[in-house]
Design a protein around this motif. Structure first.
Motif, short mmCIF file in Angstrom:
data_model
loop_
_atom_site.label_atom_id
_atom_site.label_comp_id
_atom_site.label_asym_id
_atom_site.label_seq_id
_atom_site.Cartn_x
_atom_site.Cartn_y
_atom_site.Cartn_z
N ASP A 1 -0.25 0.90 -10.73
CA ASP A 1 0.23 2.17 -10.19
C ASP A 1 1.50 2.56 -10.94
O ASP A 1 2.57 2.01 -10.72
N THR B 1 -2.76 -4.57 -8.89
CA THR B 1 -2.79 -3.28 -8.21
C THR B 1 -1.42 -2.63 -8.21
O THR B 1 -1.26 -1.44 -8.49
N SER C 1 0.82 -1.21 0.00
CA SER C 1 0.00 0.00 0.00
C SER C 1 0.86 1.26 0.00
O SER C 1 0.45 2.30 -0.50
N ARG D 1 -5.02 -9.98 -7.80
CA ARG D 1 -5.44 -8.63 -7.42
C ARG D 1 -4.26 -7.80 -6.93
O ARG D 1 -4.10 -6.64 -7.32
N ARG D 2 -3.41 -8.39 -6.09
CA ARG D 2 -2.30 -7.63 -5.53
C ARG D 2 -1.30 -7.23 -6.60
O ARG D 2 -0.84 -6.08 -6.66
N LEU E 1 -9.29 -4.26 -13.21
CA LEU E 1 -7.96 -3.96 -12.68
C LEU E 1 -6.89 -4.70 -13.47
O LEU E 1 -5.84 -4.12 -13.82
#
Length: 396
Positions: A337, A333, A92, A329-330, A381
């Motif tokens: 970015d 993500t 994150s 998903r990770r 995504l």
């Protein structure tokens, strides 16, 4: 067994020396450790912990040795669970891969200080108030119950209260400047995300200590054993992070196994508290004659639960499905970015992991593939990550 000041001094010197060696030999110069490097050093640190336990067995006897190994195994298992939270926090914060080692080493050192403080505080309370065992037991039972509740990555996100306050009232940079804690942005001194992620890791370390210290006190009240088992469980945690990266998602039943272990130790603590009872409103202040669980039994139960948990996680179809979906998903993500990293190698590494997880999803049983398609925003995504990768390749 009485532990002499010399033994304490030598033990602390060895631990400090290992931490210093870890920093100067591996962490000081930013780099991403290879799988071989992580495996070798993880094995060395586990070997040192086992060797120390053998010495405890020889010098302190069977009971003391069993207490050390029971405490070490429990704390090591809790540490692996903590690694998953560290993974979420660093994702994150978008910590560059090559700088993650320093964040982890800081977390280990901070955790060692925090847990040492809790160890001596806990020992003081236990020596003064026998009823503290009731409190420790209840803490573990509540923690075990919380572990059984479904958790999302958002529950461990880096956007906690302290971070929001820091971002609101202090001048913070949105970009890293190597591994510096402060940087100059628009002519002003600013906090970097590196400092913020260390604050987040430190905060989670304090919460982990509240769970782990009562757990090990449920296995032994020998402060030396509690301290050394805790310290050696933290040694090599940095290498273990890179070694297990990618496998952490597979351990989907780890929280259930840890809940069972903490619940078991919580019951053991309460039984011990009843045996030592002096509370006037419990059995008129007299000890309650109950069965107490021996350390050898505790060690056997802990090892059995962990073995069953790991095997179930690695072999179940549900585990494979959840691992593939969560990993996709990770990685999507992280890649979506565009500010995550300018390193071509790092982009390729993340994208390759995304492709691997996608292939795993495609090979799942139809009902699990349907679950993946129904995951909120997952398909979009992944498409965005692919589009970003194509754009990156075209602009090279």
């Amino acid at each position: 067994m009485h532990v002499t000041p010399l033994a304490w001094g030598l033990t602390i010197a060895v631990i400090v020396g290992l931490l210093a060696f870890d920093y100067f030999a591996h962490v000081r110069k930013a780099h991403t450790p290879t799988l071989k490097e992580s495996a070798i050093w993880s094995s060395i640190y586990v070997g040192l912990a086992i060797l120390f336990g053998v010495v405890v067995f020889i010098v302190g006897g069977t009971s003391m040795g069993s207490e050390y190994f029971a405490g070490y195994v429990t704390e090591k298992a809790l540490s692996v669970d903590n690694l998953f939270v560290f993974l979420i926090i660093m994702s994150s914060f978008r910590v560059p891969r090559e700088d993650q080692q320093k964040v982890l080493l800081f977390g280990i050192v901070f955790s060692l200080f925090a847990r040492t403080a809790f160890i001596f505080l806990g020992a003081t309370l236990i020596n003064s108030f026998a009823w503290v065992f009731y409190i420790f037991g209840l803490i573990l039972l509540v923690t075990a119950g919380n572990m059984l509740r479904p958790e999302t990555e958002e529950s461990h996100s880096a956007d906690n209260f302290i971070i929001r306050i820091a971002k609101r009232f202090l001048h913070t940079s949105e970009h890293y400047d190597g591994d510096k804690l402060f940087t100059i942005e628009n002519g002003k001194r600013a906090l970097t995300p590196m400092l913020l992620v260390m604050v987040a890791i430190g905060g989670t370390d304090l919460l982990f200590a509240l769970d782990s210290i009562p757990a090990i006190f449920g296995l032994t009240q020998n402060v030396f054993i509690v301290f050394t088992a805790t310290a050696f469980s933290l040694m090599g945690l940095r290498q273990l992070y890179f070694l297990l990266d990618g496998l952490l998602d597979r351990l989907i039943y780890l929280s259930f196994g840890l809940a069972a272990i903490l619940g078991f130790i919580g019951v053991k603590l309460i039984l011990h508290a009843l045996h030592e009872n002096n509370l006037p409103f419990v059995n008129h202040g007299e000890p309650v004659h109950v069965v107490e669980i021996e350390t050898g039994t505790s060690l056997a139960v802990i090892l059995a639960v962990l073995v069953v948990t790991v095997i179930a996680s690695l072999t179940s179809e549900r585990g494979k499905a959840q691992s593939a979906i969560a990993g996709a998903r990770r990685h999507a993500t992280n890649y979506a970015d565009l500010d995550y990293t300018s390193s071509k190698e790092e982009r390729e590494r993340i994208y390759a992991k995304l492709i691997t997880k996608e292939e795993q999803v495609k090979k799942l049983a139809p009902k699990y593939r349907q679950e993946a398609r129904e995951e909120a925003g997952l398909v979009d995504l992944i498409r965005r990550a692919h589009a970003d990768h194509d754009a990156f390749l075209n602009n090279r």
